[in-house]
Design a protein around this motif. Sequence first.
Motif, PDB file in Angstrom:
ATOM      1  N   SER A   1       0.938  -1.112   0.102  1.00  0.00           N
ATOM      2  CA  SER A   1       0.015   0.263  -0.032  1.00  0.00           C
ATOM      3  C   SER A   1       0.930   1.182  -0.004  1.00  0.00           C
ATOM      4  CB  SER A   1      -0.821  -0.120   1.325  1.00  0.00           C
ATOM      5  OG  SER A   1      -1.834  -1.120   1.169  1.00  0.00           O
ATOM      6  N   GLN A   2       2.056   1.136   0.656  1.00  0.00           N
ATOM      7  CA  GLN A   2       2.818   2.414   0.905  1.00  0.00           C
ATOM      8  C   GLN A   2       3.528   2.783  -0.798  1.00  0.00           C
ATOM      9  OE1 GLN A   2       3.158   4.325   3.579  1.00  0.00           O
ATOM     10  NE2 GLN A   2       4.409   5.787   2.055  1.00  0.00           N
ATOM     11  N   PHE A   3       3.800   1.440  -1.042  1.00  0.00           N
ATOM     12  CA  PHE A   3       4.456   1.705  -2.541  1.00  0.00           C
ATOM     13  C   PHE A   3       3.410   2.161  -3.479  1.00  0.00           C
ATOM     14  CE2 PHE A   3       5.213  -0.434  -6.738  1.00  0.00           C
ATOM     15  CZ  PHE A   3       6.286   0.200  -6.839  1.00  0.00           C
ATOM     16  N   ILE A   4       2.555   1.750  -3.490  1.00  0.00           N
ATOM     17  CA  ILE A   4       1.139   2.220  -4.576  1.00  0.00           C
ATOM     18  C   ILE A   4       1.037   3.710  -4.351  1.00  0.00           C
ATOM     19  CG2 ILE A   4      -1.310   2.322  -4.559  1.00  0.00           C
ATOM     20  CD1 ILE A   4      -1.178  -0.963  -4.286  1.00  0.00           C
ATOM     21  N   LEU A   5       0.943   4.337  -2.899  1.00  0.00           N
ATOM     22  CA  LEU A   5       0.884   5.754  -2.727  1.00  0.00           C
ATOM     23  C   LEU A   5       1.846   6.575  -3.375  1.00  0.00           C
ATOM     24  CD1 LEU A   5      -1.039   5.876   0.690  1.00  0.00           C
ATOM     25  CD2 LEU A   5      -2.014   5.920  -1.741  1.00  0.00           C
ATOM     26  N   GLU A   6       3.036   5.980  -3.188  1.00  0.00           N
ATOM     27  CA  GLU A   6       4.328   6.700  -3.494  1.00  0.00           C
ATOM     28  C   GLU A   6       4.322   6.491  -4.965  1.00  0.00           C
ATOM     29  OE1 GLU A   6       7.867   5.122  -1.988  1.00  0.00           O
ATOM     30  OE2 GLU A   6       7.130   5.441   0.256  1.00  0.00           O
ATOM     31  N   THR A   7       3.914   5.407  -5.889  1.00  0.00           N
ATOM     32  CA  THR A   7       3.866   5.287  -6.982  1.00  0.00           C
ATOM     33  C   THR A   7       2.896   6.455  -7.664  1.00  0.00           C
ATOM     34  OG1 THR A   7       4.516   3.239  -7.099  1.00  0.00           O
ATOM     35  CG2 THR A   7       3.391   4.040  -9.143  1.00  0.00           C
ATOM     36  N   LEU A   8       1.781   6.614  -6.884  1.00  0.00           N
ATOM     37  CA  LEU A   8       0.784   7.545  -7.643  1.00  0.00           C
ATOM     38  C   LEU A   8       1.417   8.865  -7.417  1.00  0.00           C
ATOM     39  CD1 LEU A   8      -2.418   6.086  -6.043  1.00  0.00           C
ATOM     40  CD2 LEU A   8      -1.731   6.204  -8.450  1.00  0.00           C
ATOM     41  N   GLU A   9       2.079   9.230  -6.214  1.00  0.00           N
ATOM     42  CA  GLU A   9       2.560  10.568  -6.081  1.00  0.00           C
ATOM     43  C   GLU A   9       3.666  11.046  -7.018  1.00  0.00           C
ATOM     44  OE1 GLU A   9       3.504   9.883  -1.905  1.00  0.00           O
ATOM     45  OE2 GLU A   9       1.166  10.459  -1.373  1.00  0.00           O
ATOM     46  N   GLU A  10       4.365  10.074  -7.205  1.00  0.00           N
ATOM     47  CA  GLU A  10       5.590  10.298  -8.283  1.00  0.00           C
ATOM     48  C   GLU A  10       5.222  10.563  -9.639  1.00  0.00           C
ATOM     49  OE1 GLU A  10       8.028   6.635  -7.603  1.00  0.00           O
ATOM     50  OE2 GLU A  10       8.655   7.289  -5.448  1.00  0.00           O
TER      51      GLU A  10
END
Length: 216
Positions: free
Chosen positions: A195-204
């Motif tokens: 989940s943390q990776f998904i959010l970071e991916t969306l933000e990047e």
Amino acid sequence: MKVVVFGATGGTGRAVIKMALAAGHNVTAFARRADRIAPADGLNVVEGDAMDKSDVVRTLNGQDAVVISLGNSQNAFALMFGAGRTTPKDICEIGTRNILEGLPKGRNIPIVVVGAFGTGDTAPNLPFMFKLFYRLILREQMADKEKQDQILKGSTASYTLVQPLALTDKPGTGTWNVSHDGIYGKTEVPRDDLSQFILETLEEGDHSGKTVTFSG
């Protein structure tokens, strides 16, 4: 950021919602049963069916980012022995197609899709025991994920397809392995880390139709 999560009642969907709300995002949870999602500040719950394109279209309006964590969480053994079906066997295929076709025109909305390791480009990297389990027990679910993979590859959407190894409900570690060639670390990885990776991916914002392997 306004994020809509399709597949909000599954383990991964719930984890993404929890993490996104904690990060201060405005979240829309899309689910067939709104009563299965607890209310929270910053959370908007939409009752709808991903198999119904009209439900999907009205939910996508005004969103800044999309997470697709569709899947069939019904016990595979129960299905094998005749249990009544609660989720369509092609939920990933049809649901993903409806979402991609329902995206607002003229907007480049980032999408993260939770797929399955061992489909598409990573099929040759699947360990033997996983391959055996998939063929004997999860054949239907994996076929649906394979179709989802094909639909994504045939689209022009700004997506990232994440293929995790075996997901667990253990506490997140804050560390993980990501590769673009199907190489993986530990075969188990917590949903909180995903989940943390998904959010970071969306933000990047780098969503050039890439597939990544996610492992512990």
